[in-house]
Design a protein around this motif. Structure first.
Motif, PDB file in Angstrom:
ATOM      1  N   GLY A 142       0.778  -1.241   0.000  1.00 16.74           N
ATOM      2  CA  GLY A 142       0.000   0.000   0.000  1.00 16.74           C
ATOM      3  C   GLY A 142       0.801   1.277   0.000  1.00 16.74           C
ATOM      4  N   VAL A 143       2.128   1.188  -0.184  1.00 17.35           N
ATOM      5  CA  VAL A 143       2.967   2.402  -0.134  1.00 17.35           C
ATOM      6  C   VAL A 143       3.176   2.914  -1.560  1.00 17.35           C
ATOM      7  N   ASN A 144       2.865   4.199  -1.792  1.00 20.30           N
ATOM      8  CA  ASN A 144       3.175   4.873  -3.061  1.00 20.30           C
ATOM      9  C   ASN A 144       4.451   5.679  -2.871  1.00 20.30           C
ATOM     10  N   TYR A 145       5.455   5.408  -3.697  1.00 18.54           N
ATOM     11  CA  TYR A 145       6.770   6.043  -3.551  1.00 18.54           C
ATOM     12  C   TYR A 145       6.924   7.180  -4.567  1.00 18.54           C
ATOM     13  N   LEU A 157      13.135   9.328  -0.806  1.00 16.78           N
ATOM     14  CA  LEU A 157      11.860   8.804  -1.282  1.00 16.78           C
ATOM     15  C   LEU A 157      10.781   9.139  -0.269  1.00 16.78           C
ATOM     16  N   LEU A 158       9.638   9.624  -0.781  1.00 14.08           N
ATOM     17  CA  LEU A 158       8.471   9.861   0.064  1.00 14.08           C
ATOM     18  C   LEU A 158       7.494   8.709  -0.145  1.00 14.08           C
ATOM     19  N   GLY A 159       7.073   8.093   0.948  1.00 11.01           N
ATOM     20  CA  GLY A 159       6.090   7.020   0.869  1.00 11.01           C
ATOM     21  C   GLY A 159       4.781   7.455   1.504  1.00 11.01           C
ATOM     22  N   ILE A 220       0.476  13.756  -4.922  1.00 11.60           N
ATOM     23  CA  ILE A 220       0.831  13.500  -3.515  1.00 11.60           C
ATOM     24  C   ILE A 220      -0.233  14.072  -2.588  1.00 11.60           C
ATOM     25  N   LEU A 221      -0.670  15.311  -2.893  1.00 10.01           N
ATOM     26  CA  LEU A 221      -1.671  15.951  -2.046  1.00 10.01           C
ATOM     27  C   LEU A 221      -3.001  15.181  -2.095  1.00 10.01           C
ATOM     28  N   GLN A 222      -3.396  14.709  -3.287  1.00 11.03           N
ATOM     29  CA  GLN A 222      -4.626  13.923  -3.402  1.00 11.03           C
ATOM     30  C   GLN A 222      -4.540  12.646  -2.552  1.00 11.03           C
ATOM     31  N   LEU A 223      -3.402  11.973  -2.629  1.00 15.74           N
ATOM     32  CA  LEU A 223      -3.222  10.751  -1.840  1.00 15.74           C
ATOM     33  C   LEU A 223      -3.229  11.065  -0.344  1.00 15.74           C
ATOM     34  N   CYS A 224      -2.604  12.153   0.039  1.00 16.58           N
ATOM     35  CA  CYS A 224      -2.569  12.520   1.459  1.00 16.58           C
ATOM     36  C   CYS A 224      -3.967  12.830   1.976  1.00 16.58           C
ATOM     37  N   ILE A 225      -4.737  13.619   1.197  1.00 15.12           N
ATOM     38  CA  ILE A 225      -6.088  13.985   1.635  1.00 15.12           C
ATOM     39  C   ILE A 225      -6.960  12.735   1.752  1.00 15.12           C
TER      40      ILE A 225
END
Length: 514
Positions: A142-145, A157-159, A220-225
């Motif tokens: 489930g990690v997006n890098y 790398l940001l996961g 990244i912002l969409q995934l974070c929200i």
């Protein structure tokens, strides 16, 4: 969602291939994947990611996951159907795992099949859920890098996953250098290519990084929200709609469970009927063999009786002949006695002849008596032989009557698997009304299943360690990848996906050092 597909950034060549994939991963697949079709599609997605090595999976866990995938596809293991080589065309293990050990495809199949045989009784959805429960504990699940740079220009790398944000070294995607759980993040924002993470704890410095493109920051912002929203919703009471969906899913699961139990009972009754039929057929064959042997014994008894009768007749004739000869000898003796012998010599000779005649007559009498006794004995043997013949005939009649009774029983039993009237009674008596008492009982069963699951988890870990030890001797050390080495180091230190995320408080000021 209101934007046309072709208005997105997709290739213009035809045909255009789309992959239907889940964007946000569940923390607990068993709790969050309510509908069976959702669970099945997500299982296919995770399985493909593991096989494509987008999610790192250790070798021993790969074998266990493969056994659950086989159970989901083929159902219960049957040695008469699933013979050696039935998995030859299946893609079940990552190529990295296959290349890491000096093992033939037959050796891998043997180990997968050994675990596959232990999953008997699990339906497809149950096997897929067991697969997902193991997969969700893998480090890269489930990690997006995303490739980023910090303020110093260091490549990192940001996961982004369901639990929070993680910062990794580019060479180590398994263990984050630092993690920010969603409940400890106050704000996330970006300006052009610069991204900012503000923790709740004001003592912890703000973490800033740059990405390569503005479009990456938007993603990244969409995934974070999305992940943050789901993270918070999971920790609140379910909405009425979700509660209704879960209740329907539980009812459907209970209905399927009852249906599986009914089918299992019918299958058991059919198998018992078939075993009874086979036993009766075996007994019938045994009775037929006994009847054949009794017929043969009867024929031998009749032949013996005929021989004894013939021998008794011959003995009687011999006895009569001996008696006749004795009578003739007696007459000869009387005639000799009546004959006048004038001289002494003739008298002496005559006395000697008389003596010899008497001796011969005595022997003849003894022989006649012996023959008479022998004739009596033969008559007695003949009587016993006829009695044996009578008993053999009586036993044959009894066996014949038993055979006819067994055949009638066999015919009625053989008809049982096709008709099985009792099955109709069972199916007619089933009720799928779920009352309060049923739901309470179901809740108690779920609690019991949780306890059993903990015990199974311990047993499962022991099995994984046993398999790891077994295949360790066949490992080719020079073929180990960087992820293999990192995973072994984490395992030796006792690090896992979950306990790594619990370290931010202890590492609160580390972002400054990155």
């Amino acid at each position: 969602m209101d934007k046309k597909v072709l208005d997105h950034d997709v290739p213009t060549e035809e045909p255009v291939t789309f992959h239907f994939l889940a964007k946000f991963y569940p923390e607990n697949a068993e709790e969050e994947l309510v509908q069976e079709i959702t669970q099945h599609l997500f299982f296919l997605q995770v399985k493909k990611q593991i096989l494509d090595e987008k999610i790192y999976c250790p070798p021993e866990a790969s074998v266990l996951l493969a056994s659950y995938a086989v159970q989901a596809k083929y159902g219960d293991y049957d040695p008469n159907v699933h013979k050696r080589g039935f998995l030859a065309q299946e893609e079940l293990l990552p190529k990295r795992v296959i290349n890491l050990y000096q093992m033939t495809p037959e050796m891998w199949e043997e180990r997968i099949t050994a675990w596959y045989a232990e999953h008997r009784g699990r339906a497809r959805d149950e096997a897929e859920m067991e697969y997902l429960k193991i997969a969700q504990d893998l480090e890269m699940y489930g990690v997006n890098y995303f490739a980023i740079r910090n303020k110093k220009g260091t490549e990192l790398l940001l996961g982004v996953d369901a639990l929070g944000l993680h910062i990794y070294d580019p060479d180590n995607r398994l263990t984050p250098k630092i993690s920010f759980p969603w409940n400890e993040i106050r704000n996330i924002s970006y300006s052009d290519k610069e991204f900012t993470i503000k923790p709740l704890d004001k003592k912890i410095d703000v973490f800033k990084f740059n990405s390569s493109k503005l479009r990456v920051n938007k993603l990244i912002l969409q995934l974070c929200i999305g992940n943050h929203d789901l993270f918070m919703r999971r920790r609140k009471a379910d909405s009425l709609e979700v509660q209704q969906m879960k209740a329907q899913a539980r009812e459907e699961k209970a209905r399927k469970q009852m249906e599986r139990q009914r089918l299992a009972r019918e299958k058991q009754m059919r198998e018992e009927a078939e075993r009874t039929r086979d036993e009766l057929e075996r007994r019938l064959m045994q009775l037929k063999e006994e009847a054949t042997m009794a017929n043969e014994a009867l024929m031998r008894s009749e032949e013996t009786a005929d021989l004894l009768a013939e021998k008794a007749q011959i003995t009687e004739e011999e006895a009569k002949l001996l008696a006749q000869k004795a009578a003739e000898a007696e007459q000869e003796m009387q005639r000799i006695k009546a004959t006048a012998i004038r001289t002494e010599e003739e008298k002496r000779l005559m006395e000697q002849k008389v003596l010899e005649a008497e001796m011969l007559a005595l022997k003849m009498a003894e022989e006649s008596e012996r023959r008479a006794k022998e004739a009596d004995q033969l008559k007695q043997d003949l009587q016993e032989a006829r009695e044996s013949e009578r008993r053999a005939k009586q036993k044959l009649l009894e066996i014949t009557s038993k055979s006819s009774y067994t055949q009638s029983m066999n015919s009625s039993t053989t008809a049982l698997p096709t008709d099985l009237p009792s099955f109709n009674l069972i199916s007619e008596s089933l009720s799928f009304d779920f009352k309060d008492t049923d739901m309470k009982r179901l809740s108690m069963e779920i609690e019991k299943e949780k306890v059993e699951y903990m015990e199974k988890s311990k047993h499962l870990q022991e099995q994984l360690n046993e398999l790891k030890t077994e295949i360790e001797a066949l490992k080719l050390k020079e073929r180990e990848t960087a992820l293999d080495i990192l995973h072994n180091e984490n395992a030796s230190r006792g690090n896992s996906k979950h306990n790594t995320i619990k370290k931010p408080q202890a590492q609160g000021r580390r972002p400054i050092c990155i």
